[in-house]
Design a protein around this motif. Structure first.
Motif, PDB file in Angstrom:
ATOM      1  N   TYR A  72      28.957 -43.808  -7.127  1.00 49.78           N
ATOM      2  CA  TYR A  72      28.311 -45.319  -6.750  1.00 49.78           C
ATOM      3  C   TYR A  72      26.949 -44.915  -6.249  1.00 49.78           C
ATOM      4  CZ  TYR A  72      32.800 -47.721  -7.220  1.00 49.78           C
ATOM      5  OH  TYR A  72      33.775 -48.219  -7.677  1.00 49.78           O
ATOM      6  N   GLN A  73      25.692 -45.868  -6.677  1.00 49.52           N
ATOM      7  CA  GLN A  73      24.530 -45.751  -5.897  1.00 49.52           C
ATOM      8  C   GLN A  73      24.628 -46.716  -4.664  1.00 49.52           C
ATOM      9  OE1 GLN A  73      21.570 -46.649  -8.875  1.00 49.52           O
ATOM     10  NE2 GLN A  73      19.854 -45.797  -7.577  1.00 49.52           N
ATOM     11  N   LEU A  74      24.148 -45.992  -3.624  1.00 48.25           N
ATOM     12  CA  LEU A  74      24.367 -46.566  -2.390  1.00 48.25           C
ATOM     13  C   LEU A  74      23.336 -47.443  -1.880  1.00 48.25           C
ATOM     14  CD1 LEU A  74      26.167 -43.562  -0.230  1.00 48.25           C
ATOM     15  CD2 LEU A  74      27.118 -45.365  -1.757  1.00 48.25           C
ATOM     16  N   VAL A  75      23.686 -48.750  -1.457  1.00 43.34           N
ATOM     17  CA  VAL A  75      22.601 -49.571  -0.849  1.00 43.34           C
ATOM     18  C   VAL A  75      23.197 -50.053   0.367  1.00 43.34           C
ATOM     19  CG1 VAL A  75      21.547 -51.683  -1.244  1.00 43.34           C
ATOM     20  CG2 VAL A  75      22.255 -50.543  -3.364  1.00 43.34           C
ATOM     21  N   TYR A  76      22.430 -49.309   1.364  1.00 43.89           N
ATOM     22  CA  TYR A  76      22.902 -49.510   2.936  1.00 43.89           C
ATOM     23  C   TYR A  76      22.431 -50.999   3.345  1.00 43.89           C
ATOM     24  CZ  TYR A  76      23.723 -44.507   2.399  1.00 43.89           C
ATOM     25  OH  TYR A  76      24.063 -43.258   2.194  1.00 43.89           O
ATOM     26  N   PHE A 125      19.116 -46.894  -1.137  1.00 45.42           N
ATOM     27  CA  PHE A 125      18.288 -47.785  -0.697  1.00 45.42           C
ATOM     28  C   PHE A 125      18.736 -48.285   0.603  1.00 45.42           C
ATOM     29  CE2 PHE A 125      15.445 -51.533  -0.754  1.00 45.42           C
ATOM     30  CZ  PHE A 125      14.036 -50.929  -1.008  1.00 45.42           C
ATOM     31  N   GLU A 126      17.986 -48.563   1.660  1.00 43.31           N
ATOM     32  CA  GLU A 126      18.242 -49.338   2.689  1.00 43.31           C
ATOM     33  C   GLU A 126      17.657 -50.389   3.153  1.00 43.31           C
ATOM     34  OE1 GLU A 126      17.893 -48.257   7.399  1.00 43.31           O
ATOM     35  OE2 GLU A 126      18.725 -46.648   6.001  1.00 43.31           O
ATOM     36  N   LEU A 127      18.297 -51.515   3.159  1.00 45.25           N
ATOM     37  CA  LEU A 127      17.556 -52.866   3.587  1.00 45.25           C
ATOM     38  C   LEU A 127      18.221 -53.788   4.309  1.00 45.25           C
ATOM     39  CD1 LEU A 127      16.005 -55.540   2.465  1.00 45.25           C
ATOM     40  CD2 LEU A 127      18.075 -55.970   0.881  1.00 45.25           C
ATOM     41  N   PHE A 128      17.279 -54.020   5.602  1.00 41.62           N
ATOM     42  CA  PHE A 128      17.848 -54.511   6.700  1.00 41.62           C
ATOM     43  C   PHE A 128      18.152 -56.226   6.368  1.00 41.62           C
ATOM     44  CE2 PHE A 128      16.094 -51.065   8.834  1.00 41.62           C
ATOM     45  CZ  PHE A 128      16.790 -50.626   9.740  1.00 41.62           C
ATOM     46  N   ILE A 129      19.104 -56.619   6.026  1.00 43.11           N
ATOM     47  CA  ILE A 129      19.836 -57.659   5.407  1.00 43.11           C
ATOM     48  C   ILE A 129      19.299 -59.024   5.968  1.00 43.11           C
ATOM     49  CG2 ILE A 129      21.983 -57.893   6.395  1.00 43.11           C
ATOM     50  CD1 ILE A 129      22.835 -58.815   3.543  1.00 43.11           C
ATOM     51  N   LEU A 165      23.937 -36.468   3.758  1.00 43.23           N
ATOM     52  CA  LEU A 165      23.605 -37.403   2.718  1.00 43.23           C
ATOM     53  C   LEU A 165      22.281 -37.656   2.475  1.00 43.23           C
ATOM     54  CD1 LEU A 165      26.397 -39.830   4.217  1.00 43.23           C
ATOM     55  CD2 LEU A 165      26.344 -39.030   1.820  1.00 43.23           C
ATOM     56  N   PRO A 166      21.745 -37.650   1.200  1.00 41.71           N
ATOM     57  CA  PRO A 166      20.415 -37.834   0.861  1.00 41.71           C
ATOM     58  C   PRO A 166      19.850 -39.077   1.855  1.00 41.71           C
ATOM     59  CG  PRO A 166      21.458 -37.837  -1.194  1.00 41.71           C
ATOM     60  CD  PRO A 166      22.887 -37.796  -0.129  1.00 41.71           C
ATOM     61  N   LEU A 167      18.596 -39.036   2.169  1.00 43.21           N
ATOM     62  CA  LEU A 167      18.036 -40.305   2.869  1.00 43.21           C
ATOM     63  C   LEU A 167      17.769 -41.399   1.800  1.00 43.21           C
ATOM     64  CD1 LEU A 167      15.822 -38.662   5.682  1.00 43.21           C
ATOM     65  CD2 LEU A 167      18.506 -39.331   5.695  1.00 43.21           C
ATOM     66  N   PRO A 168      18.012 -42.548   2.154  1.00 42.57           N
ATOM     67  CA  PRO A 168      17.550 -43.585   1.427  1.00 42.57           C
ATOM     68  C   PRO A 168      15.956 -44.071   1.369  1.00 42.57           C
ATOM     69  CG  PRO A 168      18.476 -44.533   3.512  1.00 42.57           C
ATOM     70  CD  PRO A 168      18.597 -43.066   3.310  1.00 42.57           C
ATOM     71  N   HIS A 169      15.513 -44.687   0.517  1.00 48.02           N
ATOM     72  CA  HIS A 169      14.311 -45.266   0.616  1.00 48.02           C
ATOM     73  C   HIS A 169      14.577 -46.541   1.393  1.00 48.02           C
ATOM     74  CE1 HIS A 169      12.884 -42.529  -2.200  1.00 48.02           C
ATOM     75  NE2 HIS A 169      11.811 -42.900  -2.156  1.00 48.02           N
ATOM     76  N   ILE A 170      13.475 -46.936   2.236  1.00 45.33           N
ATOM     77  CA  ILE A 170      14.027 -48.121   3.360  1.00 45.33           C
ATOM     78  C   ILE A 170      12.936 -48.936   3.175  1.00 45.33           C
ATOM     79  CG2 ILE A 170      14.374 -48.292   5.669  1.00 45.33           C
ATOM     80  CD1 ILE A 170      14.694 -45.451   6.325  1.00 45.33           C
ATOM     81  N   ALA A 171      13.342 -50.292   3.039  1.00 48.87           N
ATOM     82  CA  ALA A 171      12.581 -51.447   3.057  1.00 48.87           C
ATOM     83  C   ALA A 171      12.031 -51.493   4.412  1.00 48.87           C
ATOM     84  CB  ALA A 171      13.092 -52.624   2.517  1.00 48.87           C
ATOM     85  N   GLY A 189      10.569 -41.834   3.806  1.00 45.93           N
ATOM     86  CA  GLY A 189      11.172 -42.923   2.526  1.00 45.93           C
ATOM     87  C   GLY A 189      10.872 -44.260   2.943  1.00 45.93           C
ATOM     88  N   ALA A 190      10.004 -44.613   3.760  1.00 48.71           N
ATOM     89  CA  ALA A 190       9.566 -46.042   4.112  1.00 48.71           C
ATOM     90  C   ALA A 190       8.755 -46.612   2.884  1.00 48.71           C
ATOM     91  CB  ALA A 190       8.894 -46.166   5.435  1.00 48.71           C
TER      92      ALA A 190
END
Length: 587
Positions: free
Chosen positions: A109-113, A191-195, A135-141, A159-160
């Motif tokens: 899967y493609q991970l979305v944190y 990708f990382e997104l603070f929901i 683990l590969p670091l995500p791009h972060i919103a 990755g910001a």
């Protein structure tokens, strides 16, 4: 000499590496600008604004330069020891739970944190934890307010992706973000997104923001897209470095804009010792292009519920619950130690985990005192007004798990004939209104299960056919937690009932002002009651339950609300009802 030769060779290669990265970035931006959807958005905006298309294209190029990440693995590798040293100094006890599963998930899967957002430290803690496990670091919103001189460049290399806090009213900017995110996902970046969209000032989870999540899920429906794993993450701290700022903002002080000078002035905070930091991964949610997906609001709510379910009970959250639940903010040390032992026994029965390295009550209190979250006078622990306000934040981290037990105990204490069926019926009736203000975990117990846990733990006892709470610090604290919630909900219903029609914003503002006054007058510490965002989901729930009508921003009662107010008067102290009546007569 060989080391010098190696260093010299690396320095000589540096300009070529920089040039290659610049070419890669130009190619990426060019690819986005040549996308047909972007071309159409530029043409549409040019016509709408009566401006030349080439000017808007230049602005689009600048926006992409500003938002896009420039991830550089060497920068991350060089910073890793520094960030590790910083985090271990701030938080000597760092616990990660559930990260080991992500390596296997990332193969399919493609991970979305999707983490909760407690502090600016969240960025470092999550990325550092992932990096330590390979683990590969995500791009972060991230908010574009963090794109500060020097700092912004470093964050971009980590990755910001710097985005405006709100942009859906700007069609061109929205299109640029959508195409850029699609490009990242097609290249299989996580990708990382603070929901929640921002840090919670109160310690409670905020309602989820749906814009970016909708973009990610829409891309996941495309046939060429990889299946997505949405990874909820709960983060909690024994001491949140941002909490003092949150309390000032809740008291009415305007939020200071982020600046390099402000960042430098906060460096002294990094020398503190803050206890534990706890990160736990919730149960992932999965989407695939071949499957019909649920609406985005439902998926977002499930993510929030998983975050609640993954919350660990920090030291300070447990102590805050007990201290703020007393008659005053002074408790005998032995009594508080017993209260900690009691809450430690209760929480696992409610599905809430304790930290793996949890300390005995005596040592736990020593740590809280050392962090200056409580003061020791002889054999009494005392919370000053400032400490009490800050402790509210930590109590709210755990309130979603304790509110239903507290409500059941309050009903048992205040109703004249609290038999099992009456308690169950009222608990089930009140549950939607509790859920409007708290994100209840998916494993939250039913009313019957909650009752049995309280009986087993000795917090509830049978007196013939009736159930009554036992006298204890923990039982009192849980009832006080429920009482503060019910008071504000009672005040909101009271305001709706006393007038034919009221503007929604006026209702929220008046309820917050009245609730804040009552809590200060009665001695409850609840600075978070100044946060109007917590009431709006309750108004929506009242509308769904057909208790009020909403029309053009104005609200009115849809039916007689006096039965609800009568129940409220039974459950709340008379002195609070009288003071609210007096305040309303003066305003």
């Amino acid at each position: 000499m060989s080391m010098l030769a190696s260093l010299y060779a690396r320095i000589r290669r540096l300009p070529r590496a920089l040039k290659a990265r610049q070419e890669q970035r130009r190619s990426q931006i060019g690819e986005i600008l040549s996308d047909e959807r972007v071309r159409q958005a530029i043409a549409s905006e040019a016509q709408r604004l009566d401006r030349p298309a080439f000017e808007l294209e230049r602005e689009a190029h600048q926006r992409l330069e500003s938002m896009s990440a420039h991830y550089h693995h060497n920068t991350v590798r060089w910073l890793d020891p520094l960030f590790g040293l910083l985090l271990r100094h701030l938080y000597p006890r760092i616990e990660f739970e559930g990260l080991q599963r992500l390596q296997q998930l990332s193969e399919s899967y493609q991970l979305v944190y999707l983490p909760a957002h407690r502090s600016h430290i969240d960025y470092l803690l999550i990325s550092w934890g992932l990096y330590q496990r390979g683990l590969p670091l995500p791009h972060i919103a991230a908010g574009e307010n963090l794109n500060l001189p020097l700092v912004g460049r470093i964050l971009k290399r980590g990755g910001a992706v710097f985005l405006r806090r709100s942009f859906l009213d700007d069609p061109l900017y929205t299109c640029l973000v959508r195409v850029y995110l699609e490009q990242l996902l097609l290249k299989e970046h996580s990708f990382e997104l603070f929901i929640e969209g921002q840090r919670s000032r109160t310690g409670r989870l905020l309602p989820p923001k749906l814009g970016l999540l909708e973009m990610l899920l829409s891309h996941g429906e495309q046939q060429k897209a990889a299946p997505l794993a949405l990874v909820p993450i709960s983060v909690n701290y024994d001491l949140c470095l941002d909490n003092s700022q949150y309390q000032r903002e809740l008291a009415g002080t305007p939020k200071r804009p982020e600046s390099l000078l402000g960042l430098l002035s906060s460096i002294t905070l990094l020398f503190r010792r803050c206890g534990g930091a706890y990160l736990k991964v919730g149960e992932p949610l999965f989407t695939a292009p071949t499957q019909a997906r649920q609406p985005t609001p439902e998926i977002a709510q499930q993510v929030m519920q998983q975050i609640s379910g993954a919350t660990l009970a920090s030291e300070t959250a447990r102590v805050a619950t007990l201290v703020l639940g007393g008659a005053d903010n002074s408790i005998q040390r032995q009594s508080l130690e017993q209260g900690i032992a009691d809450i430690n026994q209760l929480l696992p029965g409610l599905g809430v985990a304790l930290p793996a390295g949890d300390q005995p009550p005596q040592q736990l209190l020593k740590s809280v005192i050392r962090r200056q979250q409580l003061s020791l006078y002889g054999q009494h622990l005392v919370a000053s007004e400032k400490q009490s306000g800050e402790l509210c934040y930590y109590r709210n981290n755990l309130a979603h798990a304790l509110i239903m037990p507290g409500l059941l105990l309050l009903l048992a204490a205040r109703l004249p004939a609290p038999n099992r069926s009456t308690l169950t019926r009222l608990m089930n009736a009140l549950e939607p209104y509790i859920a409007a203000e708290f994100t209840l975990a998916p494993q939250a117990l039913s009313a019957q299960q909650t009752r049995e846990v309280l009986l087993t733990q000795g917090l509830l006892r049978a007196e013939g056919i009736y159930l009554r709470p036992r006298e204890s610090l923990l039982a009192l604290a849980l009832m006080r937690l429920a009482e503060t919630l019910l008071l504000r909900q009672y005040l909101l219903v009271r305001l709706i009932a006393q007038q034919p029609e009221i503007r929604e914003q006026q209702l929220v503002e008046t309820t917050c002002a009245l609730a804040t006054h009552i809590h200060r007058w009665y001695g409850h510490q609840a600075p978070d009651y100044a946060d109007e965002r917590q009431l709006k989901p309750l108004v929506d729930t009242l509308e769904r339950q057909h208790l009020l009508n909403r029309r053009e921003g104005r609200l009115s009662a849809a039916r007689d609300l006096s039965p609800i107010l009568r129940v409220g008067r039974k459950l709340l102290p008379d002195v609070l009802i009288r003071e609210s009546d007096h305040w309303l007569s003066q305003h």
